[in-house]
Design an enzyme around this catalytic site. Sequence first.
Site, PDB file in Angstrom:
ATOM      1  N   ASN A 114       0.724  -1.136  -0.177  1.00  0.00           N
ATOM      2  CA  ASN A 114      -0.033  -0.134  -0.041  1.00  0.00           C
ATOM      3  C   ASN A 114       0.899   1.507   0.165  1.00  0.00           C
ATOM      4  OD1 ASN A 114       0.721  -0.191   2.668  1.00  0.00           O
ATOM      5  ND2 ASN A 114      -1.130  -0.234   3.917  1.00  0.00           N
ATOM      6  N   HIS A 117       3.889   4.527   5.091  1.00  0.00           N
ATOM      7  CA  HIS A 117       3.648   3.644   6.311  1.00  0.00           C
ATOM      8  C   HIS A 117       4.371   5.459   6.971  1.00  0.00           C
ATOM      9  CE1 HIS A 117       4.246   3.020  10.365  1.00  0.00           C
ATOM     10  NE2 HIS A 117       4.906   3.910  10.073  1.00  0.00           N
ATOM     11  N   GLU A 128       9.858   6.048  15.970  1.00  0.00           N
ATOM     12  CA  GLU A 128      10.253   5.508  14.221  1.00  0.00           C
ATOM     13  C   GLU A 128      11.468   6.430  14.125  1.00  0.00           C
ATOM     14  OE1 GLU A 128       5.916   3.004  13.778  1.00  0.00           O
ATOM     15  OE2 GLU A 128       5.923   4.689  13.112  1.00  0.00           O
TER      16      GLU A 128
END
Length: 140
Positions: A114, A117, A128
Amino acid sequence: MALERTFSIVKPDATRRNLTGAVVAKLEEGGLRVFASKRIQMTKDQAEGFYAVHKERPFYGELVAFMTSGPVVVQVLEGENAIARNREIMGATNPEEAAEGTIRKLYAENIEANSVHGSDAPETAAEEIKYFFSDDEIVG
Ligand code: ATP
Ligand code: MG
């Protein structure tokens, strides 16, 4: 409104189709600024650690295989309400449910591949960013 930083990945399905610039253009048009960016090949260990929260999900193994199937572009983005804004520009996880004009509606192949992120909360954004970048790599 708060100036925030978030973490973004241009996923392997997008880099493979030469869509890195198209994806980043949507993020920039949406008001986000790229403060750090690098193209990397994620290792299996890195992908497993990054998606550890999904370890018990049935798609975990496939997701790790997908995320290591080709290069990705990891990025730090900054902007007003950057975390929510990024997810708005990305669209829903499943492209069939994504709103018109979103990155996933335009480019995602399916619910797994997809294209992007984006961190989902301030805590995950900070974690992250640290997972892939040192402070001196982030330049405003
Ligand atoms: P991301 O964390 O990548 O920004 P997200 O927050 O929209 O995406 P999550 O629920 O965190 O969605 O899922 C992480 C990723 O796992 C998804 O982006 C997608 O690549 C993959 N994924 C999620 N659900 C499925 C599923 N049902 N089948 C296969 N892959 C999935
Ligand atoms: Mg997520």
